[in-house]
Design a protein around this motif. Structure first.
Motif, short mmCIF file in Angstrom:
data_model
loop_
_atom_site.label_atom_id
_atom_site.label_comp_id
_atom_site.label_asym_id
_atom_site.label_seq_id
_atom_site.Cartn_x
_atom_site.Cartn_y
_atom_site.Cartn_z
N ASP A 43 38.76 41.95 33.94
CA ASP A 43 40.66 42.88 34.25
C ASP A 43 41.60 42.21 34.51
OD1 ASP A 43 41.46 44.87 35.08
OD2 ASP A 43 40.78 45.31 37.06
N ARG A 44 41.83 42.41 33.41
CA ARG A 44 43.25 41.33 33.33
C ARG A 44 44.10 42.12 33.39
NH1 ARG A 44 41.61 38.31 29.45
NH2 ARG A 44 39.30 38.44 27.73
N THR A 45 44.39 43.27 33.38
CA THR A 45 45.82 43.72 34.31
C THR A 45 45.36 44.26 35.66
OG1 THR A 45 45.93 46.35 33.29
CG2 THR A 45 46.82 44.67 31.99
N PHE A 46 44.83 44.07 36.36
CA PHE A 46 44.15 44.63 38.15
C PHE A 46 44.69 45.95 38.00
CE2 PHE A 46 46.89 39.73 37.58
CZ PHE A 46 45.37 39.09 37.42
N THR A 47 44.08 46.78 38.11
CA THR A 47 43.98 48.08 37.87
C THR A 47 44.09 48.58 38.71
OG1 THR A 47 41.32 48.41 37.18
CG2 THR A 47 43.18 47.97 35.26
N SER A 48 42.84 48.00 39.86
CA SER A 48 42.95 48.73 40.94
C SER A 48 44.76 48.73 42.14
CB SER A 48 42.41 48.03 42.18
OG SER A 48 42.05 46.71 42.32
N GLU A 49 45.55 47.58 41.52
CA GLU A 49 46.24 47.37 41.63
C GLU A 49 47.75 47.94 40.87
OE1 GLU A 49 47.09 43.59 41.72
OE2 GLU A 49 44.97 42.62 42.27
#
Length: 483
Positions: free
Chosen positions: A287-293
């Motif tokens: 998850d390279r773009t830190f989707t939950s954040e």
């Protein structure tokens, strides 16, 4: 006219016409607009057109994130950039070069075209029969539009006007709130900030009682065709609040910056990305773009085409927006403190650079990736709230930075205070937001006369603060009577 075709037509107007051309086609668009705004679906489609326009390569699809704005923020090593290109001139802050002017003018024109259309939709929304909107959709649409208008003006302010810290009373950009032929006069930096905050306050009022991300109302695909799903891809309530935190920090109002940053954090809506989603051995599933954040992100269908040759490369397309190896090993991610930093261990690579000295991050790589992690361009993320707190609540600043580090696999603690703490905030901004266009704004807000960079990435590269203000298009100065 078919609504999807109209959105494409609208986006084409945004991206490929001048202000004069926009006015020339207005009678035709008014006729089609009357059809578009006769139904709730028409308003939804028009709002979708704004997000589509913002996703263009000339705007947040590239130049306002990992492209021009990161280049002028000195985020990349000059030696990797092709000489004679727009980025090479921009990296040297030669804004008067023709190909750099083209990029700068496209940002101005694209943002103001989007703002003009926002104003058109808002004016039609005010005249619409609110009973034709399902559930909370009227307030959601209005809140998103007002929030987007503020967000776009804020980025324009940070690019084309003096910073608040050094030029609060100086002339800035025009804050446009009406749709029509009239030329909007310039406002001062302070006045633009006030207009931005007023729009954000009204947006928050609209969304506070209607946005499912706040109210907790359960939405399914069957509800209104799932219109209120995926609120991170819309300018939701917390995107409004996060932007308020950012604007107040820009203004130097630390009390309010802290208040709104904490509201986002305390909501618990944007949990830290798990190590299991980053440190997995499956490269495609990281998850390279830190989707939950992600508090607000754009879904960009053509992102792979945009990043190719810039921050992602192949044999045919060498990466040119790269980081020098010394920067990584000794300055940004020094081995003594950041050897275990997930952002370094799992994302920094020289694959595609065709060099053993040039590296990039794989944050925006698209090819062969898990479909849940592609076509995302994050514009506001959770760590930004902690960086705001690190400055707005300096007494506890180190603690906020350590929270970010803890969730990135770093065990070494920050203990710095004062100017040394600010330097740590800047370095953390680089580590966390490389390829997202944040570093330039950080330098500018603090009016830094030194940038990190050069061969050894020492904080001794002299910078002329006058270069924090990008030139307005010549036509805008001439016909708009700007100065």
């Amino acid at each position: 006219m078919d609504m999807k075709k109209y959105i494409l037509y609208l986006a084409a107007i945004f991206l490929f016409t001048s202000c004069e051309d926009w006015l020339d086609v207005k009678p035709k668009s008014e006729i089609e607009g009357s059809e578009l705004f006769s139904t709730e679906q028409g308003f939804k489609d028009a709002l979708t057109g704004i997000y589509t326009a913002m996703s263009a390569e000339s705007l947040y699809g590239c130049e306002m994130t990992y492209g021009l704005v990161d280049v002028i923020g000195d985020a990349y090593y000059s030696g990797a950039i092709y000489s004679g290109t727009a980025y090479a001139y921009a990296r040297n802050h030669q804004y008067d070069q023709t190909n750099v002017e083209t990029l700068i003018n496209s940002i101005w024109q694209g943002c103001y075209n989007a703002i003009a259309t926002i104003n058109n939709i808002l004016e039609n929304l005010e005249q619409a029969d609110s009973t034709m909107f399902a559930a909370d959709n009227y307030n959601v649409i209005k809140g998103e539009l007002l929030g987007l208008r503020a967000f776009l003006h804020f980025d324009l302010l940070r690019l084309f006007s003096p910073s608040y810290a050094v030029g609060a009373t100086e002339n800035a950009i025009p804050y446009v709130t009406t749709y029509g032929y009239e030329i909007t006069p310039q406002s001062t930096v302070s006045e633009v900030i006030d207009y931005i905050l007023a729009d954000l306050e009204e947006a928050a009022d609209c969304l506070e009682t209607s946005d499912p991300i706040l109210t907790g109302r359960e939405i399914t695909a069957a509800d209104d065709n799932g219109y209120l799903l995926n609120r991170q891809y819309h300018f939701n309530y917390y995107a409004v609040i996060a932007t308020m935190a950012n604007v107040y920090l820009y203004k130097g109002d630390h009390a309010n910056a802290r208040k709104y940053a904490l509201e986002v954090i305390d909501s618990g809506k944007f949990p830290w990305t798990s190590v299991d989603d980053i440190a997995t051995s499956s490269v495609a599933d990281r998850d390279r773009t830190f989707t939950s954040e992600q508090i607000f992100a754009l879904q960009i269908t053509d992102l792979n085409d945009y990043v190719l040759g810039k921050v992602y490369g192949t044999i045919q397309y060498r990466v040119q927006l790269a980081i020098y190896s010394y920067w990584i090993d000794y300055a940004i991610w020094p081995a003594e403190t950041h050897a275990t930093d997930w952002r370094k261990v799992y994302f920094v690579t020289n694959e595609g650079t065709q060099s053993t000295s040039y590296y990039t991050t794989s944050k925006l790589w698209q090819e062969d990736m898990n479909e849940n992690y592609v076509q995302r361009m994050p514009l506001i993320r959770l760590p930004e709230m902690y960086l705001i707190l690190a400055e707005a609540d300096a007494e506890n600043g180190a603690e906020y930075l350590n929270t970010i580090r803890e969730h990135r696999g770093v065990t070494a603690k920050v203990t710095a205070t004062g100017e040394a703490l600010l330097d740590e905030v800047g370095l953390e901004t680089y580590r966390e937001f490389i390829n997202e266009g944040k570093l330039f704004y950080w330098y500018k807000r603090l009016n830094r006369t030194m940038h990190w960079g050069g061969y050894y990435f020492e904080n001794t590269v002299q910078f002329n603060p006058d270069l924090y203000v990008l030139p307005m298009p010549e036509e805008e100065i001439e016909f708009g009577n700007r100065n």
